[in-house]
Write an enzyme that holds these catalytic residues in place. Structure first.
Site, short mmCIF file in Angstrom:
data_model
loop_
_atom_site.label_atom_id
_atom_site.label_comp_id
_atom_site.label_asym_id
_atom_site.label_seq_id
_atom_site.Cartn_x
_atom_site.Cartn_y
_atom_site.Cartn_z
N ARG A 1 -2.35 -5.51 -8.68
CA ARG A 1 -1.28 -6.51 -8.50
C ARG A 1 -1.45 -7.59 -9.57
NH1 ARG A 1 -3.04 -7.89 -2.65
NH2 ARG A 1 -4.92 -7.86 -3.88
N SER B 1 -3.04 -7.67 2.49
CA SER B 1 -3.29 -7.59 3.94
C SER B 1 -3.75 -8.94 4.47
CB SER B 1 -4.36 -6.55 4.23
OG SER B 1 -3.91 -5.27 3.88
N HIS C 1 0.85 -1.21 0.00
CA HIS C 1 0.00 0.00 0.00
C HIS C 1 0.88 1.25 0.00
CE1 HIS C 1 -3.12 -2.60 2.28
NE2 HIS C 1 -3.66 -2.32 1.12
N LYS D 1 -16.47 -6.96 6.04
CA LYS D 1 -15.27 -7.81 5.93
C LYS D 1 -14.77 -8.26 7.29
CE LYS D 1 -13.57 -6.07 1.54
NZ LYS D 1 -12.48 -5.48 0.77
O1 PNS Z 1 -8.73 -2.69 0.29
P1 PNS Z 1 -10.02 -3.13 -0.32
O2 PNS Z 1 -10.86 -3.88 0.68
O3 PNS Z 1 -9.86 -3.85 -1.62
O4 PNS Z 1 -10.81 -1.76 -0.66
C1 PNS Z 1 -12.08 -1.79 -1.25
C2 PNS Z 1 -12.79 -0.45 -1.02
C3 PNS Z 1 -12.89 -0.13 0.44
C4 PNS Z 1 -12.03 0.64 -1.76
C5 PNS Z 1 -14.20 -0.62 -1.67
O5 PNS Z 1 -14.83 -1.74 -1.12
C6 PNS Z 1 -15.08 0.61 -1.44
O6 PNS Z 1 -14.93 1.58 -2.13
N1 PNS Z 1 -15.97 0.51 -0.45
C7 PNS Z 1 -16.92 1.56 -0.11
C8 PNS Z 1 -18.33 1.21 -0.56
C9 PNS Z 1 -18.49 1.51 -2.04
O7 PNS Z 1 -18.39 2.63 -2.46
N2 PNS Z 1 -18.73 0.45 -2.83
C10 PNS Z 1 -18.81 0.56 -4.28
C11 PNS Z 1 -20.21 0.65 -4.78
S1 PNS Z 1 -21.20 -0.73 -4.29
#
Ligand code: PNS
Length: 156
Positions: A90, A128, A17, A41
């Protein structure tokens, strides 16, 4: 001023990150690391702990600030007067999920742009979830995470 958001769950923040955040901070005037609550999660670290670890890890980057959010990323972006998100890519399996998410976010907020940055070679396979597993099963992870994260994992 150009501003970007680097969003994620950051449970916990890793050197992978940090690689993306550091590179975004060289390209843009201001970077907001946006830590999602991601309650679904069932994160290992609380939102506050993840934010503290990210703040500590990014403290050497003067144009980076850490914020938390609940709900939709597009709403967080609007509230912060930003419309560009930088995400690390990635392995190929990241692509499908990220592609869908970028499309959906753009539907919700047409000015929204998702920029993908390829992870540096050494972090291509780092996540992670792997770090959490290594920590819980007695594996070595110290070289893959910032010092404060290694400490926090040891104290679990
Ligand atoms: O590190 P991650 O878990 O891959 O990050 C994912 C994240 C947090 C960026 C993504 O799940 C997110 O944007 N969550 C907020 C909710 C949202 O906007 N969802 C998209 C439309 S359903």
């Amino acid at each position: 001023m150009n501003k970007v958001i680097v969003p994620g769950t950051f449970d916990p923040i890793t050197n992978g990150h940090l690689d993306i955040i550091e590179r975004a901070a060289k390209l843009y005037d201001q970077v907001i690391v946006a830590i999602a609550k991601s309650a679904g999660k069932n994160p290992l670290f609380s939102l506050e702990e993840r934010a503290e670890l990210a703040k500590d890890s990014c403290s050497y980057l003067k144009n980076v600030e850490v914020k938390t959010f609940e709900g939709l990323l597009v709403n967080f972006a609007k509230e912060n007067d930003a419309h560009i998100v930088v995400k690390g890519l990635r392995i190929v399996s990241d692509f499908e999920y990220e592609f869908q998410m970028a499309g959906l976010n753009r539907k919700l907020y047409p000015e929204f742009e998702t920029l993908f940055m390829m992870s540096s070679h050494e972090y291509m396979h780092l996540s992670s979830s792997q770090i959490r597993e290594l920590a819980q099963m007695g594996g070595e992870y110290e070289e893959l995470v910032p010092e404060c994260v290694a400490k926090a994992l040891k104290n679990l």
